[in-house]
Enzyme design. Structure first.
Site, PDB file in Angstrom:
ATOM      1  N   HIS A 225       0.851  -1.200   0.000  1.00  0.00           N
ATOM      2  CA  HIS A 225       0.000   0.000   0.000  1.00  0.00           C
ATOM      3  C   HIS A 225       0.877   1.237   0.000  1.00  0.00           C
ATOM      4  CE1 HIS A 225      -3.249   2.758   1.035  1.00  0.00           C
ATOM      5  NE2 HIS A 225      -4.054   1.805   0.670  1.00  0.00           N
TER       6      HIS A 225
ATOM      7  N   ASP B 267      -7.942  -5.407  -0.277  1.00  0.00           N
ATOM      8  CA  ASP B 267      -8.365  -6.305  -1.362  1.00  0.00           C
ATOM      9  C   ASP B 267      -8.012  -7.758  -1.108  1.00  0.00           C
ATOM     10  OD1 ASP B 267      -7.526  -3.549  -3.316  1.00  0.00           O
ATOM     11  OD2 ASP B 267      -9.540  -4.403  -3.197  1.00  0.00           O
TER      12      ASP B 267
HETATM   13  C1  SDX Z   1      -6.139  -0.156  -3.140  1.00  0.00           C
HETATM   14  O1  SDX Z   1      -4.314   4.364  -2.247  1.00  0.00           O
HETATM   15  C2  SDX Z   1      -5.304   3.777  -1.629  1.00  0.00           C
HETATM   16  O2  SDX Z   1      -5.762   4.176  -0.575  1.00  0.00           O
HETATM   17  C3  SDX Z   1      -5.844   2.552  -2.385  1.00  0.00           C
HETATM   18  C4  SDX Z   1      -6.904   1.726  -1.633  1.00  0.00           C
HETATM   19  C5  SDX Z   1      -8.219   2.507  -1.434  1.00  0.00           C
HETATM   20  O3  SDX Z   1      -8.960   2.178  -0.489  1.00  0.00           O
HETATM   21  O4  SDX Z   1      -8.529   3.363  -2.325  1.00  0.00           O
HETATM   22  O5  SDX Z   1      -6.392   1.326  -0.363  1.00  0.00           O
HETATM   23  C6  SDX Z   1      -7.292   0.460  -2.431  1.00  0.00           C
HETATM   24  O6  SDX Z   1      -5.882   0.166  -4.280  1.00  0.00           O
HETATM   25  C7  SDX Z   1      -5.268  -1.128  -2.367  1.00  0.00           C
HETATM   26  C8  SDX Z   1      -4.078  -1.631  -3.227  1.00  0.00           C
HETATM   27  C9  SDX Z   1      -4.592  -2.752  -4.163  1.00  0.00           C
HETATM   28  N1  SDX Z   1      -3.487  -3.140  -5.102  1.00  0.00           N
HETATM   29  C10 SDX Z   1      -2.835  -4.304  -4.980  1.00  0.00           C
HETATM   30  O7  SDX Z   1      -3.031  -5.118  -4.061  1.00  0.00           O
HETATM   31  C11 SDX Z   1      -1.815  -4.550  -6.105  1.00  0.00           C
HETATM   32  C12 SDX Z   1      -0.499  -5.030  -5.511  1.00  0.00           C
HETATM   33  N2  SDX Z   1       0.134  -3.898  -4.756  1.00  0.00           N
HETATM   34  C13 SDX Z   1       1.105  -3.102  -5.392  1.00  0.00           C
HETATM   35  O8  SDX Z   1       1.144  -3.066  -6.788  1.00  0.00           O
HETATM   36  C14 SDX Z   1       1.586  -1.881  -4.630  1.00  0.00           C
HETATM   37  O9  SDX Z   1       1.814  -2.280  -3.342  1.00  0.00           O
HETATM   38  C15 SDX Z   1       0.704  -0.651  -4.655  1.00  0.00           C
HETATM   39  C16 SDX Z   1       0.340  -0.256  -6.027  1.00  0.00           C
HETATM   40  C17 SDX Z   1      -0.526  -0.875  -3.840  1.00  0.00           C
HETATM   41  C18 SDX Z   1       1.489   0.492  -3.993  1.00  0.00           C
HETATM   42  O10 SDX Z   1       2.565   0.747  -4.828  1.00  0.00           O
HETATM   43  P1  SDX Z   1       3.637   1.888  -4.482  1.00  0.00           P
HETATM   44  O11 SDX Z   1       3.284   2.622  -3.249  1.00  0.00           O
HETATM   45  O12 SDX Z   1       3.856   2.683  -5.740  1.00  0.00           O
HETATM   46  O13 SDX Z   1       4.920   1.070  -4.117  1.00  0.00           O
HETATM   47  P2  SDX Z   1       6.005   0.602  -5.141  1.00  0.00           P
HETATM   48  O14 SDX Z   1       5.355  -0.012  -6.348  1.00  0.00           O
HETATM   49  O15 SDX Z   1       6.976   1.723  -5.361  1.00  0.00           O
HETATM   50  O16 SDX Z   1       6.705  -0.564  -4.305  1.00  0.00           O
HETATM   51  C19 SDX Z   1       7.763  -0.279  -3.399  1.00  0.00           C
HETATM   52  C20 SDX Z   1       8.574  -1.574  -3.360  1.00  0.00           C
HETATM   53  C21 SDX Z   1       9.019  -2.023  -4.750  1.00  0.00           C
HETATM   54  O17 SDX Z   1      10.187  -2.830  -4.581  1.00  0.00           O
HETATM   55  P3  SDX Z   1      11.678  -2.123  -4.710  1.00  0.00           P
HETATM   56  O18 SDX Z   1      11.670  -1.325  -6.017  1.00  0.00           O
HETATM   57  O19 SDX Z   1      11.817  -1.235  -3.485  1.00  0.00           O
HETATM   58  O20 SDX Z   1      12.638  -3.266  -4.709  1.00  0.00           O
HETATM   59  O21 SDX Z   1       7.748  -2.651  -2.846  1.00  0.00           O
HETATM   60  C22 SDX Z   1       7.570  -3.619  -3.887  1.00  0.00           C
HETATM   61  C23 SDX Z   1       7.928  -2.942  -5.194  1.00  0.00           C
HETATM   62  O22 SDX Z   1       8.372  -3.904  -6.137  1.00  0.00           O
HETATM   63  N3  SDX Z   1       6.162  -4.014  -3.824  1.00  0.00           N
HETATM   64  C24 SDX Z   1       5.716  -5.229  -4.122  1.00  0.00           C
HETATM   65  C25 SDX Z   1       4.335  -5.186  -3.902  1.00  0.00           C
HETATM   66  N4  SDX Z   1       3.975  -3.953  -3.490  1.00  0.00           N
HETATM   67  C26 SDX Z   1       5.111  -3.238  -3.455  1.00  0.00           C
HETATM   68  N5  SDX Z   1       6.376  -6.347  -4.543  1.00  0.00           N
HETATM   69  C27 SDX Z   1       5.587  -7.431  -4.768  1.00  0.00           C
HETATM   70  N6  SDX Z   1       4.238  -7.469  -4.559  1.00  0.00           N
HETATM   71  C28 SDX Z   1       3.587  -6.370  -4.135  1.00  0.00           C
HETATM   72  N7  SDX Z   1       2.263  -6.417  -3.923  1.00  0.00           N
END
Ligand code: SDX
Length: 431
Positions: free
Chosen positions: A309, A366
Site C-alpha cells: 500500500h 483487497d
Molecule cells: C487499493 O491508495 C489507496 O488508498 C488505495 C486503496 C483505497 O482504499 O482506495 O487502499 C485500495 O488500491 C489497495 C491496493 C490494491 N493493489 C494491490 O493489491 C496490487 C499489488 N500492490 C502493489 O502493486 C503496490 O503495493 C501498490 C500499487 C498498492 C502500492 O505501490 P507503491 O506505493 O507505488 O509502491 P512501489 O510499487 O513503489 O513498491 C515499493 C517496493 C518495490 O520494490 P523495490 O523497487 O523497493 O525493490 O515494494 C515492492 C515494489 O516492487 N512491492 C511489491 C508489492 N507492493 C510493493 N512487490 C511485490 N508485490 C507487491 N504487492
C-alpha cells in the site's frame, strides 16, 4: 526550519522561505505555491507520493499505526455499528444522522432507485461478455444525460439531488449489468427493501421463484461497503478531484474515478487476488513459494495481489476486519472456501519473508474482500463493481469538498522537459 517555516537554500547562496501548513492529525505540509515564482524551480514527485493535492476533513489515515478514521470515527466502530447509508451521510454531511435525518435520507434514496426505462436499450447494446466495470462507468455518464440539471450543479439542492440519484441508482445499474451478463431478466428495485437488501434482490432474485435473503448476508455486505467507503486521496478519488477541478459534473467526475478504480493496481486488485489464489489452487506447478518468488523477481511484472500500500506501512485496518470476518461469514453461510486456507498460508509466508518485511508490505483491503464477496454469491467480475458502490459516497464527498474549497484550482501539474532542444526544420526531401 525556523519558527515552523522552511528555508530552501540554493547553490548560488540564494534562499527562499516556505510556509508550513499544520494538520489536526498526521503530517504537516510545506506550502510550495510560491516556489516556482520565487525560485524558478518546480518539484518532482511521480505519483504524488509526497505531495498533498488538497486539505480535507473527510478521512484520516495513520499508515504507520494502521489506523483509519472517517470524520473522526474509527473504521472499526463504523463498520460494526452503522449501516452503509449512515456512513455515506457522515462522509457527505460531516455528522452521523439522528433517527429522523436517517429516515429521511433512506427514504430519499429508496424512492430514486428506478432507472429511466429508456436505459434498458443501453444495457442491450453491450455484449454479454462486457466487463461490468465498463458498463458501470458508461452508465454513470449515461444517467446524467436524463437530468440536464446535473450537468453543472451549483446550488446545494441540485448537488444533493445529484448525489442522491447516483447513490440510489448505481446498485440498479450494477445488478442489471450482471443480469445481462448471465442472460436473466432484469429485476426492478423495490421501495419496500432497504438499500443492501434491494441490491441483493436485484442481483439474485428470479421471476420464477420466491426470493428471501439471509440477514447475515445483508449485514456482511453493509460491512464490506463501509470498509470501502473512502480512503483519502487514492488514485480514483484523486481522479474524481482532477476531473471535477475543471468544473465537470459530479457524474462525469465519478465515471472517471470508476475507470481509475478498475486498474489491477487499485480496485481491480480484489478480482486479481481471487485469480491468483485460484491459480495456486488449480495449478500443481504454482505453490506459495513459487508465487512469492515471482513477486520478488524484478524481471517478472507479477505483484503479490492484495499486498502492499502507498500509505500503510502496517496492516491495513480494513484487511484486519475482513480477515476475522471471512471465517464468520463462511460459517454463517455454512460453506467453506479452499482459497481462504491458501490466503492464510500466503499471508503467513509473506509476513515471514524479509523481502516483504523490509519493505513493510502487508495485506490490504483487497486481500480478503474477494473471499467474502464469493461467499455472498458474487462472481469475481463483480468485485470491483462492489468496491465502486462502496467508494461512491467517498468520491461524492471529495467532489463536494473540492467544489466548496476556495483553494481549489484546475488540476494542471508541471513537468520536467527532457526532450530535444530547439532544432531547425528539415524538409522531407532532405531527411
Ligand atoms: C487499493 O491508495 C489507496 O488508498 C488505495 C486503496 C483505497 O482504499 O482506495 O487502499 C485500495 O488500491 C489497495 C491496493 C490494491 N493493489 C494491490 O493489491 C496490487 C499489488 N500492490 C502493489 O502493486 C503496490 O503495493 C501498490 C500499487 C498498492 C502500492 O505501490 P507503491 O506505493 O507505488 O509502491 P512501489 O510499487 O513503489 O513498491 C515499493 C517496493 C518495490 O520494490 P523495490 O523497487 O523497493 O525493490 O515494494 C515492492 C515494489 O516492487 N512491492 C511489491 C508489492 N507492493 C510493493 N512487490 C511485490 N508485490 C507487491 N504487492
Amino acid at each position: 526550519m525556523t519558527d515552523g517555516n522552511a528555508t530552501l537554500h540554493f547553490a548560488d547562496d540564494s534562499s527562499i522561505e516556505l510556509e508550513r501548513i499544520e494538520a489536526t492529525a498526521g503530517q504537516p505540509a510545506i506550502d510550495i505555491r510560491r516556489l516556482r515564482a520565487d525560485s524558478g524551480h518546480v518539484t518532482f514527485d511521480p505519483g504524488f507520493a509526497n505531495t498533498a493535492n488538497a486539505t480535507s476533513s473527510l478521512t484520516y489515515i495513520n499508515g504507520a499505526a494502521g489506523e483509519l478514521r472517517h470524520r473522526g470515527y474509527s473504521i472499526e466502530d463504523l463498520a460494526l455499528n452503522c449501516s452503509f447509508l449512515e456512513v455515506a451521510y457522515l462522509l457527505m454531511y460531516g455528522k452521523l444522522p439522528n433517527r429522523a435525518e436517517l429516515d429521511e435520507w433512506e427514504h430519499s434514496i429508496s424512492t430514486h432507485t428506478l432507472l429511466n426505462e429508456e436505459m434498458r436499450s443501453f444495457f442491450d447494446a453491450f455484449p454479454r461478455r462486457a466487463h461490468p466495470m465498463g458498463v458501470l462507468a458508461s452508465a454513470t455518464n449515461a444517467i446524467s444525460t436524463f437530468y440536464d440539471v446535473y450537468r453543472r450543479p451549483t446550488r446545494k439542492r441540485e448537488i444533493d439531488a445529484g448525489a442522491r440519484t447516483l447513490i440510489a441508482k448505481l446498485p440498479t445499474v450494477a445488478a442489471w449489468a450482471y443480469k445481462k451478463s448471465i442472460g436473466e431478466p432484469y429485476v426492478y428495485p423495490s421501495n419496500d427493501l432497504d438499500y443492501v437488501e434491494n441490491f441483493l434482490h436485484m442481483m439474485f432474485a428470479r421471476p420464477v421463484e420466491d426470493w428471501t435473503v439471509d440477514p447475515a448476508v445483508v449485514k456482511a455486505l453493509n460491512v464490506l461497503l463501509i470498509l470501502h467507503a473512502d480512503h483519502g486521496q487514492n488514485c480514483s478519488t484523486a481522479t474524481v478531484r482532477a476531473v471535477g477541478s475543471s468544473r465537470a459534473s459530479m457524474f462525469a467526475s465519478v465515471a472517471a474515478g470508476m475507470c481509475a478504480l478498475w486498474g489491477p493496481l487499485h480496485g481491480g486488485a480484489n478480482q486479481s487476488v481471487i485469480e491468483m489464489l485460484q491459480e495456486i489452487h488449480d495449478d500443481p506447478d504454482a505453490t506459495i513459494e513459487s508465487t512469492l518468488a515471482r513477486a520478488k523477481d524484478k524481471d517478472d511484472d507479477f505483484r503479490l495481489m492484495g499486498f502492499g500500500h502507498r500509505v500503510y506501512s502496517n496492516y491495513d485496518p480494513r484487511a484486519r476486519v475482513l480477515s476475522s470476518y471471512a471465517e464468520d461469514v463462511l460459517d454463517r453461510m455454512e460453506t467453506t472456501d479452499p482459497l481462504l486456507e491458501i490466503a492464510r498460508e500466503l499471508e503467513a509466508a509473506a509476513l515471514a519473508d524479509d523481502y516483504f518485511v523490509d519493505r513493510k508490505i502487508y495485506p490490504n483491503v483487497d486481500f480478503y474482500s474477494g473471499i467474502i464477496f464469493r461467499a455472498l454469491g458474487f462472481p469475481s467480475r463483480m468485485f470491483t463493481v462492489l468496491f465502486a458502490i462502496g467508494r461512491l459516497p467517498g468520491w461524492i464527498a471529495n467532489w463536494m469538498e473540492m467544489n466548496s474549497d476556495p483553494d481549489t484550482r484546475i488540476m494542471r501539474p508541471r513537468q520536467i522537459y527532457i526532450g530535444e532542444t530547439a532544432r531547425d526544420f528539415v524538409p522531407i526531401e532532405n531527411r
